[in-house]
Design a protein around this motif. Structure first.
Motif, mmCIF file in Angstrom:
data_model
loop_
_atom_site.group_PDB
_atom_site.id
_atom_site.type_symbol
_atom_site.label_atom_id
_atom_site.label_comp_id
_atom_site.label_asym_id
_atom_site.label_seq_id
_atom_site.Cartn_x
_atom_site.Cartn_y
_atom_site.Cartn_z
ATOM 1 N N LEU A 2 -14.218 2.775 -3.449
ATOM 2 C CA LEU A 2 -13.209 3.605 -2.789
ATOM 3 C C LEU A 2 -13.360 3.625 -1.266
ATOM 4 C CD1 LEU A 2 -13.002 6.620 -5.264
ATOM 5 C CD2 LEU A 2 -11.345 4.764 -4.968
ATOM 6 N N LYS A 3 -14.491 3.111 -0.773
ATOM 7 C CA LYS A 3 -14.684 3.019 0.674
ATOM 8 C C LYS A 3 -14.358 1.630 1.212
ATOM 9 C CE LYS A 3 -18.207 6.639 0.795
ATOM 10 N NZ LYS A 3 -19.638 6.968 1.022
ATOM 11 N N THR A 4 -14.012 0.707 0.308
ATOM 12 C CA THR A 4 -13.595 -0.630 0.735
ATOM 13 C C THR A 4 -12.110 -0.602 1.095
ATOM 14 O OG1 THR A 4 -12.992 -1.327 -1.509
ATOM 15 C CG2 THR A 4 -15.294 -1.672 -0.823
ATOM 16 N N GLU A 5 -11.619 -1.707 1.624
ATOM 17 C CA GLU A 5 -10.202 -1.787 1.986
ATOM 18 C C GLU A 5 -9.312 -1.568 0.762
ATOM 19 O OE1 GLU A 5 -6.912 -4.960 3.789
ATOM 20 O OE2 GLU A 5 -9.022 -5.525 3.658
ATOM 21 N N LYS A 6 -9.656 -2.222 -0.345
ATOM 22 C CA LYS A 6 -8.859 -2.051 -1.568
ATOM 23 C C LYS A 6 -8.923 -0.610 -2.054
ATOM 24 C CE LYS A 6 -8.731 -6.689 -3.603
ATOM 25 N NZ LYS A 6 -9.087 -7.435 -2.403
ATOM 26 N N GLY A 7 -10.084 0.011 -1.929
ATOM 27 C CA GLY A 7 -10.230 1.395 -2.340
ATOM 28 C C GLY A 7 -9.374 2.335 -1.499
ATOM 29 N N TYR A 8 -9.372 2.119 -0.195
ATOM 30 C CA TYR A 8 -8.543 2.948 0.682
ATOM 31 C C TYR A 8 -7.064 2.752 0.373
ATOM 32 C CZ TYR A 8 -12.393 4.428 3.717
ATOM 33 O OH TYR A 8 -13.529 5.017 4.213
ATOM 34 N N LEU A 9 -6.681 1.531 0.077
ATOM 35 C CA LEU A 9 -5.278 1.268 -0.255
ATOM 36 C C LEU A 9 -4.905 1.872 -1.603
ATOM 37 C CD1 LEU A 9 -4.992 -2.393 1.066
ATOM 38 C CD2 LEU A 9 -3.767 -0.392 1.929
ATOM 39 N N LEU A 10 -5.867 1.925 -2.526
ATOM 40 C CA LEU A 10 -5.636 2.608 -3.802
ATOM 41 C C LEU A 10 -5.386 4.095 -3.566
ATOM 42 C CD1 LEU A 10 -5.681 2.719 -6.937
ATOM 43 C CD2 LEU A 10 -8.162 3.000 -6.791
ATOM 44 N N LEU A 11 -6.211 4.705 -2.713
ATOM 45 C CA LEU A 11 -6.035 6.112 -2.372
ATOM 46 C C LEU A 11 -4.694 6.338 -1.672
ATOM 47 C CD1 LEU A 11 -9.631 6.838 -1.014
ATOM 48 C CD2 LEU A 11 -8.682 7.692 -3.153
ATOM 49 N N ALA A 12 -4.351 5.424 -0.772
ATOM 50 C CA ALA A 12 -3.094 5.549 -0.032
ATOM 51 C C ALA A 12 -1.888 5.387 -0.946
ATOM 52 C CB ALA A 12 -3.048 4.502 1.086
ATOM 53 N N THR A 13 -2.007 4.539 -1.960
ATOM 54 C CA THR A 13 -0.904 4.332 -2.906
ATOM 55 C C THR A 13 -0.565 5.623 -3.632
ATOM 56 O OG1 THR A 13 -1.477 1.998 -3.224
ATOM 57 C CG2 THR A 13 -0.152 3.045 -4.949
ATOM 58 N N GLY A 14 -1.583 6.382 -3.993
ATOM 59 C CA GLY A 14 -1.342 7.646 -4.658
ATOM 60 C C GLY A 14 -0.693 8.673 -3.751
ATOM 61 N N ASP A 15 -1.005 8.601 -2.454
ATOM 62 C CA ASP A 15 -0.450 9.563 -1.500
ATOM 63 C C ASP A 15 0.936 9.167 -1.008
ATOM 64 O OD1 ASP A 15 -2.658 11.242 -1.574
ATOM 65 O OD2 ASP A 15 -3.707 10.136 0.001
ATOM 66 N N ASN A 16 1.094 7.882 -0.688
ATOM 67 C CA ASN A 16 2.345 7.452 -0.061
ATOM 68 C C ASN A 16 2.528 5.942 -0.222
ATOM 69 O OD1 ASN A 16 4.534 6.917 1.619
ATOM 70 N ND2 ASN A 16 3.851 8.330 3.217
ATOM 71 N N GLU A 17 3.314 5.553 -1.230
ATOM 72 C CA GLU A 17 3.556 4.133 -1.469
ATOM 73 C C GLU A 17 4.283 3.477 -0.291
ATOM 74 O OE1 GLU A 17 5.184 2.793 -5.151
ATOM 75 O OE2 GLU A 17 4.169 4.334 -6.328
ATOM 76 N N THR A 18 5.153 4.238 0.369
ATOM 77 C CA THR A 18 5.904 3.700 1.497
ATOM 78 C C THR A 18 4.967 3.276 2.618
ATOM 79 O OG1 THR A 18 7.757 5.168 0.956
ATOM 80 C CG2 THR A 18 7.751 4.178 3.153
ATOM 81 N N LEU A 19 3.932 4.061 2.851
ATOM 82 C CA LEU A 19 2.942 3.730 3.874
ATOM 83 C C LEU A 19 2.250 2.416 3.547
ATOM 84 C CD1 LEU A 19 1.185 4.375 6.348
ATOM 85 C CD2 LEU A 19 -0.291 5.738 4.838
ATOM 86 N N VAL A 20 1.899 2.236 2.279
ATOM 87 C CA VAL A 20 1.227 1.008 1.845
ATOM 88 C C VAL A 20 2.148 -0.195 2.070
ATOM 89 C CG1 VAL A 20 0.191 -0.209 -0.110
ATOM 90 C CG2 VAL A 20 -0.183 2.247 0.178
ATOM 91 N N LYS A 21 3.427 -0.028 1.760
ATOM 92 C CA LYS A 21 4.395 -1.108 1.984
ATOM 93 C C LYS A 21 4.520 -1.430 3.462
ATOM 94 C CE LYS A 21 7.236 -0.126 -2.106
ATOM 95 N NZ LYS A 21 8.553 0.382 -2.591
ATOM 96 N N SER A 22 4.471 -0.393 4.304
ATOM 97 C CA SER A 22 4.591 -0.610 5.748
ATOM 98 C C SER A 22 3.402 -1.380 6.314
ATOM 99 C CB SER A 22 4.727 0.739 6.466
ATOM 100 O OG SER A 22 3.507 1.460 6.417
ATOM 101 N N LEU A 23 2.302 -1.354 5.587
ATOM 102 C CA LEU A 23 1.109 -2.112 5.999
ATOM 103 C C LEU A 23 1.154 -3.554 5.498
ATOM 104 C CD1 LEU A 23 -1.616 0.609 5.272
ATOM 105 C CD2 LEU A 23 -0.749 -0.090 7.513
ATOM 106 N N GLY A 24 2.262 -3.895 4.829
ATOM 107 C CA GLY A 24 2.423 -5.254 4.307
ATOM 108 C C GLY A 24 1.708 -5.488 2.999
ATOM 109 N N LYS A 25 1.378 -4.412 2.291
ATOM 110 C CA LYS A 25 0.672 -4.512 1.017
ATOM 111 C C LYS A 25 1.606 -4.099 -0.116
ATOM 112 C CE LYS A 25 -3.225 -5.518 3.087
ATOM 113 N NZ LYS A 25 -3.894 -6.840 2.969
ATOM 114 N N ASN A 26 1.317 -4.604 -1.297
ATOM 115 C CA ASN A 26 2.123 -4.286 -2.475
ATOM 116 C C ASN A 26 1.462 -3.152 -3.261
ATOM 117 O OD1 ASN A 26 3.709 -4.191 -4.731
ATOM 118 N ND2 ASN A 26 3.318 -6.281 -5.402
#
Length: 294
Positions: free
Chosen positions: A146-170
């Motif tokens: 959860l402290k890796t990049e993928k972990g942070y993006l997993l946490l971010a996906t739960g909070d705000n999928e739009t933010l994750v998309k804006s970072l160029g991630k699916n």
């Protein structure tokens, strides 16, 4: 009474692995995943099958872990690819896995008392110590992830999928990762439960999600102000407290048929406790701010 507490702690350690998995879906991804009720017994039956075929119990647990992860991925496919609602996708996976579990061994109940489980493999160590080591290893690995990049993006996906998309991630990728990890842990917990009991049973997953949610709620209610404890630690402590309450209820003479009702009461009690205490803190904070202005 001491033996009841000790056995409850052992069961709590097993349930804590399941609870950590449920934290990922329900708390982090806000995904009501019911498929754990299918992947929990799937882990037990996959382990039983591999063990009775002569496989080492450690490797059999790895197979259980992989089987559970596959079950979680099926839920993801139903949810994202087939556009089925999250809760219904989990129920469909759970229902499908019921038949799969029966097919794995061809019987709704399989015992393996004549085979070496992980507890017999390391028979010089107490069962509680073995489970503590396994639980801590899983906790530390997940905390690291959860402290890796993928972990942070997993946490971010739960909070705000739009933010994750804006970072160029699916965000779909991280929903899939969360479901796979959660159900893999559920299956591992099922494999450990089967080894502790000496058998796998088709009904062992019934209402297991309620027990896991009860553990999550207890951990959050008791330890919400303990900021030094992270979500995995609270899940472990919550699961142990839940199983101790459960064990004491049995010790006091309540019938096993009453235990599902007890679980529901425990969940309601701690939700109300959490809501009331949160409201009280909000009122207290408001009064302090008002006094500061005056």
């Amino acid at each position: 009474m001491n033996s009841v507490i000790m056995e409850s702690i052992v069961m709590g350690l097993i349930f804590s692995i399941l609870t950590i998995g449920v934290v990922i879906t329900f708390k982090i991804l806000d995904f009501p995943d019911m498929s754990v009720e299918g992947t929990f017994p799937l882990g037990a039956f996959a382990f039983a099958k591999m063990l009775t075929l002569g496989m080492n119990p450690v490797l059999a647990m790895v197979v259980s872990l992989a089987a559970g992860g596959l079950g979680g991925y099926i839920t993801y496919i139903l949810f994202r690819k087939f556009k089925i609602q999250a809760i219904l996708a989990g129920i469909l996976t759970m229902t499908f896995l019921y038949s799969v579990n029966l097919r794995i061994t061809g019987t709704p109940n399989v015992t393996f008392f004549d085979y070496k489980t992980i507890f017999q493999l390391f028979e010089s160590l107490p069962k509680m110590l073995i489970l503590t080591i396994i639980t801590l290893v899983i906790k530390l690995i997940l905390d690291w992830f959860l402290k890796t990049e993928k972990g942070y993006l997993l946490l971010a996906t739960g909070d705000n999928e739009t933010l994750v998309k804006s970072l160029g991630k699916n965000p779909d990728k991280y929903i899939a990762i969360g479901l796979v990890i959660s159900n893999a842990l559920a299956a591992l917990a099922g494999a450990l439960m089967a080894q502790s009991n000496g058998y796998a049973d088709i009904t062992m997953g019934q209402a297991i999600i309620v027990s896991a949610l009860a553990s999550v709620i207890i951990g959050d209610a008791f330890l919400k102000n303990a900021n030094f404890l992270n979500r995995t630690t609270r899940a472990i402590i919550g699961a142990i407290i839940y199983r101790i309450i459960y064990g004491i209820a049995l010790y006091l003479g309540l019938a096993p048929s009453d235990l599902k009702g007890i679980t529901a009461i425990i969940v309601v009690f701690f939700i109300v406790y959490n809501n009331v205490s949160s409201k009280g803190l909000s009122v207290l904070k408001g009064k302090r701010e008002e006094n500061a202005k005056n």
